[in-house]
Design a protein around this motif. Structure first.
Motif, short mmCIF file in Angstrom:
data_model
loop_
_atom_site.label_atom_id
_atom_site.label_comp_id
_atom_site.label_asym_id
_atom_site.label_seq_id
_atom_site.Cartn_x
_atom_site.Cartn_y
_atom_site.Cartn_z
N ASP A 36 0.90 -1.02 0.35
CA ASP A 36 -0.08 0.00 -0.26
C ASP A 36 0.92 1.27 -0.25
O ASP A 36 0.54 2.49 -0.58
CB ASP A 36 -0.87 0.33 1.37
CG ASP A 36 -1.79 -1.02 1.13
OD1 ASP A 36 -2.45 -1.70 0.25
OD2 ASP A 36 -2.54 -1.23 2.07
N ALA A 37 1.74 1.07 0.42
CA ALA A 37 2.76 2.75 1.00
C ALA A 37 3.94 2.75 -0.08
O ALA A 37 3.41 3.49 -0.72
CB ALA A 37 4.00 1.87 1.91
N ALA A 40 1.15 4.13 -2.65
CA ALA A 40 0.58 5.44 -2.05
C ALA A 40 1.63 6.37 -2.74
O ALA A 40 1.55 7.10 -3.50
CB ALA A 40 0.69 5.84 -1.24
N ASP A 41 2.95 5.92 -2.72
CA ASP A 41 3.78 6.58 -3.95
C ASP A 41 4.15 7.25 -4.98
O ASP A 41 4.13 8.34 -5.46
CB ASP A 41 5.52 5.92 -2.53
CG ASP A 41 6.59 7.45 -3.45
OD1 ASP A 41 7.54 6.82 -4.17
OD2 ASP A 41 6.93 7.78 -2.44
N PHE A 44 0.49 9.90 -5.84
CA PHE A 44 0.08 10.68 -4.81
C PHE A 44 1.43 10.99 -4.23
O PHE A 44 1.00 13.17 -4.53
CB PHE A 44 -0.21 10.43 -3.52
CG PHE A 44 -1.95 10.04 -3.35
CD1 PHE A 44 -2.55 9.99 -4.33
CD2 PHE A 44 -1.87 8.48 -2.83
CE1 PHE A 44 -4.42 9.75 -4.46
CE2 PHE A 44 -3.60 7.93 -3.27
CZ PHE A 44 -4.43 8.80 -4.03
N MET A 45 2.42 10.36 -3.91
CA MET A 45 3.70 11.79 -3.64
C MET A 45 4.76 12.36 -4.70
O MET A 45 4.43 11.56 -5.60
CB MET A 45 4.79 10.02 -3.09
CG MET A 45 3.80 10.11 -1.33
SD MET A 45 3.05 11.19 -0.39
CE MET A 45 1.68 9.93 0.66
N ARG A 46 4.69 13.59 -4.52
CA ARG A 46 5.46 13.88 -5.43
C ARG A 46 6.58 15.31 -5.11
O ARG A 46 6.38 15.03 -3.76
CB ARG A 46 4.95 14.70 -5.93
CG ARG A 46 3.09 14.27 -7.63
CD ARG A 46 3.34 14.10 -8.12
NE ARG A 46 2.17 13.32 -8.34
CZ ARG A 46 1.73 12.09 -8.68
NH1 ARG A 46 3.01 11.33 -7.59
NH2 ARG A 46 0.94 10.97 -9.22
N LYS A 47 7.59 15.13 -5.99
CA LYS A 47 8.67 15.78 -5.53
C LYS A 47 8.51 17.46 -5.57
O LYS A 47 8.80 17.69 -4.36
CB LYS A 47 9.63 15.78 -6.42
CG LYS A 47 10.30 14.36 -6.66
CD LYS A 47 11.48 15.07 -8.09
CE LYS A 47 11.83 13.15 -7.67
NZ LYS A 47 12.11 13.30 -9.70
N ASN A 48 8.12 17.90 -6.37
CA ASN A 48 7.43 19.48 -5.68
C ASN A 48 8.37 20.41 -5.02
O ASN A 48 8.33 21.14 -4.45
CB ASN A 48 6.13 19.10 -4.38
CG ASN A 48 5.78 20.57 -4.60
OD1 ASN A 48 5.70 21.38 -5.68
ND2 ASN A 48 4.78 21.07 -3.27
N PRO A 49 9.24 20.23 -5.89
CA PRO A 49 10.69 21.09 -5.89
C PRO A 49 10.15 22.60 -5.77
O PRO A 49 9.65 22.84 -6.37
CB PRO A 49 11.83 20.78 -6.60
CG PRO A 49 11.36 20.37 -7.71
CD PRO A 49 10.45 19.16 -7.71
N HIS A 53 12.40 21.81 -12.64
CA HIS A 53 11.45 20.92 -12.34
C HIS A 53 11.47 20.02 -13.51
O HIS A 53 11.36 21.09 -14.87
CB HIS A 53 10.27 21.01 -11.22
CG HIS A 53 9.53 20.42 -11.02
ND1 HIS A 53 7.81 20.79 -11.97
CD2 HIS A 53 9.71 20.04 -10.76
CE1 HIS A 53 7.33 19.67 -11.02
NE2 HIS A 53 8.32 18.92 -11.04
#
Lengths: 90, 415
Positions: A36-37, A40-41, A44-49, A53
């Motif tokens: 699941d982790a 999720a990564d 949904f998870m983003r670098k958003n630097p 970019h």
């Protein structure tokens, strides 16, 4: 107004384009064994630097092709745009 | 000094030379029990409620710029709690209840004005969604009603309710307890009240690193030296991902510029707040007479506190669709704030995999209205090391379990 250079059509106004977000997110090769982790990564998870970019953009009101953009998220300066090649995401 | 009619009079008689600064500017101590990173409304509210409700006394708020210079001073000041899903509406309603007593509680006039918020419906489907949301609100004990175009014509005379409009208005939802507050006063009021309870507010102090030992946060590196802490709460809005990367965490947020505008001051013309999902704009009139206008985020991510011209054009088109009478009003100022948008348009108020490190982020375009409530639940989360039942659902883990709270579109969209 950003002036974005489509690799096929040349420089056009930003209103012709849509931003597809972070580049280089690879679809998991083995989705059945992902935790699941890990899902999720990927989803949904983003670098958003803050700074340089790598992004995907689509020339949605033009040739409708996807291409790569290297843009600074503070100055909004576009360092380069490039065609995407198979297996290569940057 | 307590602000009152008496203190006004006394200071007037002494030529207003007796007023003191609203909060101290202390040097940072070597160690604090709790450090709050980010001196916006949410951070200051967190520090205030930590001191007031949980008896924590040794607290610092670290702000890289100045108090009220970030998103707290860059929004359109709208306060409402008419969200669709129970988790979200109860959280925003807690905030609404705190707003209703905030000026008294802080001894600072935050100019909270419950002038009502209308969310317009332009299609049959809009009206069905509005009715559903109004019913959901009422089931959660939140005031909400559906109003017709005829009623809108009476209460908002300049609104274009003509059936000939490009996007005709056929009704709206109305929350009468909703309204606006003076955004700067919210930051200053919380800063002053927190300072009074002993909180050190340290401006011009940028956090450059988060120190950890054995899976536990131990302090922060700042432009004014190393500061140790037992617990660290991070509330930095658009810069959440930057702070998270200092602790090697990844967040599901992306930062976008969100613009707002004010016009030249006009005589009173609009005594409520009007929002439209379909044409996507929202407008109210400030006490100074300026029209305060907002719209959507810029499509691409960005940390520059300014926005793009196509977005400005889009916002103005939306407002003129609703109020053709404003076509010759000149705009005075525009600005951008950086909002961290979550995939489900709901915040993250959560513990993290690092012990003693807490994040409050992802408020996206709708954080201002939540300022007191956000601080209240985040203070509880930090003090007790577990979420309050109001923010249990807003855990970072929801992106693994899939229990998202989808307020995109559902929440009368335009925040």
């Amino acid at each position: 107004m950003l002036l974005i250079k489509c690799p096929w059509c040349g420089e056009r106004a930003e209103t012709e384009f849509s931003c597809g977000g972070e580049a280089g997110i690879t679809r998991p090769a083995n989705p059945d064994s992902l935790t699941d982790a890990e899902w999720a990564d990927y989803l949904f998870m983003r670098k958003n630097p803050r700074g340089a970019h790598a992004e995907l953009w689509n020339h949605s009101l033009g040739c409708r092709r996807w291409f790569g953009v290297e843009r600074d998220t503070v100055t909004y300066r576009i360092a380069k745009t490039c065609k995407l090649s198979p297996g290569k995401t940057d | 000094m307590n602000y009152s009619a008496f203190s006004l009079l006394r200071n007037a008689l002494s030529h207003n030379r007796g007023w003191r600064e609203a909060w101290r500017s202390p040097e940072p101590k070597r160690k604090y029990d709790v450090i709050i990173v980010g001196g916006g409304g949410h951070g200051l509210a967190t520090a205030y409620y930590l001191a007031k409700e949980h008896g924590v006394r040794n607290i610092a708020v670290l702000e890289k710029g100045w108090i009220g210079g970030g998103n707290t001073g860059r929004n359109t000041t709208i306060v409402r709690s008419n969200y669709l899903w129970t988790e979200a509406s109860l959280l925003y309603e807690k905030s609404m209840q705190l707003w209703e007593g905030l000026s008294q509680d802080l001894n600072y006039n935050v100019m909270f004005s419950q002038r009502g918020v209308y969310n317009l419906g332009h299609t049959l489907q809009d009206m069905r969604d509005i009715e559903r949301r109004v019913n959901a609100n009422r089931l959660n004990g939140i005031d909400a009603e559906v109003v017709s175009a005829a009623e809108l014509r009476k209460s908002i005379p300049y609104l274009n309710t003509s059936p000939e409009a490009r996007y005709p208005i056929i009704g709206a939802s109305l929350q009468r307890r909703a309204g606006v507050a003076r955004h700067d006063a919210v930051a200053w009021g919380f800063a002053r009240a927190a300072d009074k309870l002993g909180v050190d507010i340290i401006e011009q102090c940028e956090v450059t690193g988060i120190n950890r030992a054995g899976g536990r946060a131990t302090g922060v590196e700042t432009t004014r030296g190393t500061i140790e802490a037992d617990k660290i709460g991070v509330v930095v809005a658009g810069n959440a991902s930057v702070l998270a990367s200092m602790a090697e965490l990844r967040l599901p947020v992306e930062s976008h510029p969100l613009q707002a505008f004010v016009s030249e001051p006009l005589k009173p013309v609009l005594d409520t707040v009007v929002m439209s999902n379909a044409v996507h704009g929202y407008i109210s009139q400030s006490d100074k007479g300026e029209l305060v206008i907002g719209a959507g985020i810029d499509a691409y991510t960005g940390y520059g506190q300014r926005g793009s011209f196509p977005t400005i054009e889009h916002a103005m088109q939306a407002i003129l669709e609703l109020f053709p009478v404003f076509s010759r009003v000149r705009m005075l100022r525009m600005w951008g704030g950086i909002v961290d948008v979550c995939p489900d348009a709901c915040p993250i108020i959560s513990k993290t995999p690092v012990d003693g490190l807490y994040f409050n982020c992802g408020w996206g375009t709708g954080g201002f209205k939540a300022t007191p409530g956000s601080g209240w639940v985040f203070a509880h989360t930090i003090a007790e090391d577990r979420p309050h039942e109001l923010n249990e659902a807003f855990d970072l883990k929801r992106f693994e379990t899939g229990a998202l709270i989808d307020e995109h579109g559902a929440a009368a969209v335009a925040h």
